[in-house]
Design an enzyme around this catalytic site. Structure first.
Site, PDB file in Angstrom:
ATOM      1  N   VAL A  22      28.176 124.391  63.668  1.00 32.63           N
ATOM      2  CA  VAL A  22      28.938 123.967  64.845  1.00 32.63           C
ATOM      3  C   VAL A  22      30.143 123.187  64.345  1.00 32.63           C
ATOM      4  CG1 VAL A  22      27.015 123.931  66.477  1.00 32.63           C
ATOM      5  CG2 VAL A  22      27.476 121.913  65.064  1.00 32.63           C
ATOM      6  N   SER A  23      31.158 123.060  65.206  1.00 32.75           N
ATOM      7  CA  SER A  23      32.429 122.501  64.757  1.00 32.75           C
ATOM      8  C   SER A  23      32.442 120.983  64.678  1.00 32.75           C
ATOM      9  CB  SER A  23      33.566 122.970  65.678  1.00 32.75           C
ATOM     10  OG  SER A  23      33.686 124.372  65.627  1.00 32.75           O
ATOM     11  N   THR A  24      31.659 120.305  65.517  1.00 31.24           N
ATOM     12  CA  THR A  24      31.669 118.842  65.535  1.00 31.24           C
ATOM     13  C   THR A  24      30.241 118.300  65.501  1.00 31.24           C
ATOM     14  OG1 THR A  24      31.564 118.620  67.951  1.00 31.24           O
ATOM     15  CG2 THR A  24      33.757 118.920  66.957  1.00 31.24           C
TER      16      THR A  24
END
Length: 214
Positions: A22-24
């Protein structure tokens, strides 16, 4: 460069290993982990980093963990690769190590004839895009040169600034440092564009001798 042999299907004889991202840090990996586990992965590596980040430690650990006959499984292609070329590079490297690749969302599997065909197309498309970019860049540069356009970084000092520096040079109260500060450039830049300053700085009584220089 990826070759045809690199994209041959690998025989699945070993372990399914999952990778999720996931990005964050605020995003949740549970859905990816559950889907990968249900697909048969005995171990899942995860990163909480942007896809643009080239340093993904868990992906590196995952790739290092894989052995010949294993298959790397991801929920979707964008969880693994930053670009089409990145995807082709990773899958090609896996093939050379006799490791398969599977993406659940896109239903791609390099251990099947269909997966082999898709990656043939992907590799050809990536090469085609690269050639278009190179061709377009070269054409753009040629057109700019034909128009007499200067390429590369703009000069630190234009002709007007150089002429102004020379006028200031004639004023006894001005020093190299004061002229450079006034024009918003470094002393080194000033010496580069107004080389007579170097000659004058060695002469006693020169109007632009920098009194602060040791």
């Amino acid at each position: 460069m990826t070759t045809t042999d690199d994209l041959l299907p690998a025989a699945r004889t070993g372990t399914l290993v999952g990778y999720g991202r996931v990005s964050t840090k605020d995003q949740n990996l549970d859905r990816q982990i559950r889907a990968l586990t249900e697909a048969g992965c005995i171990r899942v590596f995860t990163d909480k980093l942007s896809g643009k980040n080239t340093d993904r430690p868990e992906l590196a650990a995952c790739l290092d963990y894989l052995r010949p006959g294993d298959t790397l499984v991801v929920l979707s292609l964008d969880r693994l690769a930053r670009s089409l070329q990145d995807l082709i590079t990773i899958v090609g490297d896996l093939r050379r190590r006799e490791v398969g690749f599977r993406s659940l969302h896109e239903a791609l599997d390099t251990t099947t004839p269909g997966g082999r065909l898709v990656f043939h197309v992907f590799a050809a498309l990536a090469e085609f895009i690269r050639e278009l970019i190179v061709e377009g860049t070269n054409e753009g540069l040629a057109a700019a040169r034909a128009r007499g356009q200067r390429l590369g970084r703009p000069p630190a000092m234009d002709a007007e600034m150089v002429e102004r520096a020379r006028r200031l040079l004639a004023q006894p109260e001005e020093t190299v440092s004061s002229i450079a500060k006034l024009l918003g450039v470094s002393r080194a830049t000033l010496y580069k564009y107004v080389p007579e300053l170097l000659a004058g700085s060695g002469a006693p009584g020169s109007p632009a001798v920098d009194q602060q220089a040791g």
